[in-house]
Write a protein that holds these residues in place. Structure first.
Motif, mmCIF file in Angstrom:
data_model
loop_
_atom_site.group_PDB
_atom_site.id
_atom_site.type_symbol
_atom_site.label_atom_id
_atom_site.label_comp_id
_atom_site.label_asym_id
_atom_site.label_seq_id
_atom_site.Cartn_x
_atom_site.Cartn_y
_atom_site.Cartn_z
ATOM 1 N N SER A 1 0.687 -1.123 0.029
ATOM 2 C CA SER A 1 -0.026 0.126 0.031
ATOM 3 C C SER A 1 0.773 1.315 -0.101
ATOM 4 N N THR A 2 0.153 2.356 -0.146
ATOM 5 C CA THR A 2 0.996 3.772 -0.237
ATOM 6 C C THR A 2 1.734 3.983 1.382
ATOM 7 N N PRO A 3 0.767 3.403 2.446
ATOM 8 C CA PRO A 3 1.703 3.866 3.710
ATOM 9 C C PRO A 3 2.923 2.697 3.837
ATOM 10 N N HIS A 4 2.891 1.645 3.091
ATOM 11 C CA HIS A 4 3.886 0.719 3.243
ATOM 12 C C HIS A 4 5.294 1.473 2.285
ATOM 13 N N TYR A 5 4.698 1.941 1.267
ATOM 14 C CA TYR A 5 5.834 2.605 0.417
ATOM 15 C C TYR A 5 6.582 3.719 1.261
ATOM 16 N N MET A 6 5.339 4.589 1.895
ATOM 17 C CA MET A 6 6.005 5.906 2.668
ATOM 18 C C MET A 6 6.930 5.449 3.755
ATOM 19 N N LEU A 7 6.557 4.407 4.547
ATOM 20 C CA LEU A 7 7.047 4.045 5.752
ATOM 21 C C LEU A 7 8.450 3.532 5.340
ATOM 22 N N LEU A 8 8.709 2.538 4.398
ATOM 23 C CA LEU A 8 9.969 2.252 3.815
ATOM 24 C C LEU A 8 10.777 3.410 3.460
ATOM 25 N N ASN A 9 10.162 4.175 2.808
ATOM 26 C CA ASN A 9 11.058 5.215 2.277
ATOM 27 C C ASN A 9 11.438 6.179 3.356
ATOM 28 N N ALA A 10 10.690 6.423 4.634
ATOM 29 C CA ALA A 10 11.050 7.319 5.661
ATOM 30 C C ALA A 10 12.139 6.591 6.579
ATOM 31 N N LEU A 11 12.244 5.331 6.742
ATOM 32 C CA LEU A 11 13.202 4.565 7.402
ATOM 33 C C LEU A 11 14.471 4.789 6.416
ATOM 34 N N LYS A 12 14.350 4.847 5.113
ATOM 35 C CA LYS A 12 15.853 4.915 4.372
ATOM 36 C C LYS A 12 16.018 6.336 4.716
#
Length: 349
Positions: free
Chosen positions: A157-168
């Motif tokens: 989902s978009t939250p998954h995409y955003m969370l992984l990128n936020a961690l990175k």
């Protein structure tokens, strides 16, 4: 919002595209018949696919701005409701609509699979309507505190995409956080049962978690400020643009006016959307205010259609490949070619 990615959805799209040629003749015959009728009457039929999202597309529809802009041009506007972006992509592939709304992940998927459309407008950028909410007693004050914690998110989902990128973005090893794949309602049940420390999710479950003792430490709006964008965009059949650029010009002008109407008369905008979607005005207001609304001048900037959106779509496509949602993604040039910013640039001038 409705529109979010699930891995199985993309499998359905792949299967659909494989069998599309088998039903193509029937669709083409239908389209030819419609085109013949239109030629006889001299009317240009403009088929728009929309979704029930409280953003500028619905506001523009409710106010009749597109029809008003096209008045006198012998254009018949036909609205077609779709529940998800996958359905819009299918309709584009079948040639049954000329324009429609999809989320950036679905747009990235469509471009990767060579659907014949261009991105011409951004209906909204996701903001505070998606967020990472954590338990008050979890000890989590920032992203750095997520190490060793159990965080739920809907994979793909978009939250998954955003969370992984936020961690990175914050140099945090994603393997230090236990990410659990959950649908929103399952996430709330796990939250209520004390089984997770937090979750990255959208409304209305987001609001339920906040009201049940949660606190927000990150929103998709925060990440948009850092250049991590998830949005709902308008895609238009490339052939239709080539044949009728004057129609698309007026189409995009209507959206631009819709954004300005929302900014100048928010209460009237809330009520118009509420009436259109048959929801309470306060519910419409909450969602509308949590989205980021952009006018043509803002969209023409380097941050959006004038530049960075191609990178956003490319990054999103690569994410979908990693999630095995699509088989492969083309190079950046393909996404640049899929963005047509001429209309927002023209209006911005």
């Amino acid at each position: 919002m409705k529109k979010f990615i699930n891995v199985w959805v993309y499998s359905l799209l792949a299967a659909f595209l494989l069998i599309l040629s088998a039903c193509g003749n029937q669709t083409n015959d239908s389209n030819k018949s419609a085109e013949s009728d239109n030629k006889k009457s001299g009317t240009i039929e403009f088929n728009i696919g929309y979704q029930s999202i409280p953003n500028v597309e619905i506001l523009t529809k409710a106010l009749g701005l597109i029809e008003e802009k096209l008045k006198g041009m012998n254009v018949e506007v036909k609205w077609h409701h779709f529940d998800t972006g996958i359905d819009v992509n299918r309709a584009v592939a079948a040639g049954s609509i000329d324009a429609g709304l999809v989320g950036t992940p679905m747009a990235a998927s469509g471009i990767s699979q060579e659907l014949p459309y261009k991105v011409v407008w951004i209906h909204d950028v996701l903001g505070d309507n998606e967020a990472l909410v954590v338990k008050q007693d979890s000890g989590i004050q920032s992203l750095e505190d997520l190490a060793g914690k159990e965080i739920a998110v809907t994979f793909g989902s978009t939250p998954h995409y955003m969370l992984l990128n936020a961690l990175k973005l914050n140099n945090i090893d994603e393997n230090s956080v236990t990410l659990l794949d959950m649908q929103p309602q399952d996430m709330f049940a796990a939250w209520e049962g004390g089984l997770i420390d937090g979750g990255y999710v959208w409304q209305p479950v987001l609001g339920n978690m906040i009201n049940s003792g949660g606190k927000v430490i990150l929103t998709s709006g925060d990440l948009a400020d850092d250049g991590l964008i998830t949005a709902e965009v308008c895609v238009v059949n490339a052939d239709f643009i080539e044949k009728h650029p004057e129609i698309i010009e007026k189409y995009i002008e209507a959206f631009h006016e819709g954004v300005e109407f929302y900014r100048s008369s928010p209460e009237e905008a809330y009520q118009a959307v509420a009436d259109e979607l048959e929801i309470p005005a306060e519910d419409a207001a909450q969602t509308m205010d949590q989205l980021i609304w952009l006018n043509a001048e803002e969209q023409a900037s380097d941050k959006y259609l004038g530049g960075a959106m191609a990178d956003v779509l490319k990054d999103t496509a690569d994410f979908l490949v990693d999630q095995k949602s699509i088989a492969s993604a083309p190079d950046l040039e393909a996404f640049k070619e899929a963005i047509d910013s001429q209309f927002v640039r023209s209006i911005a001038k």
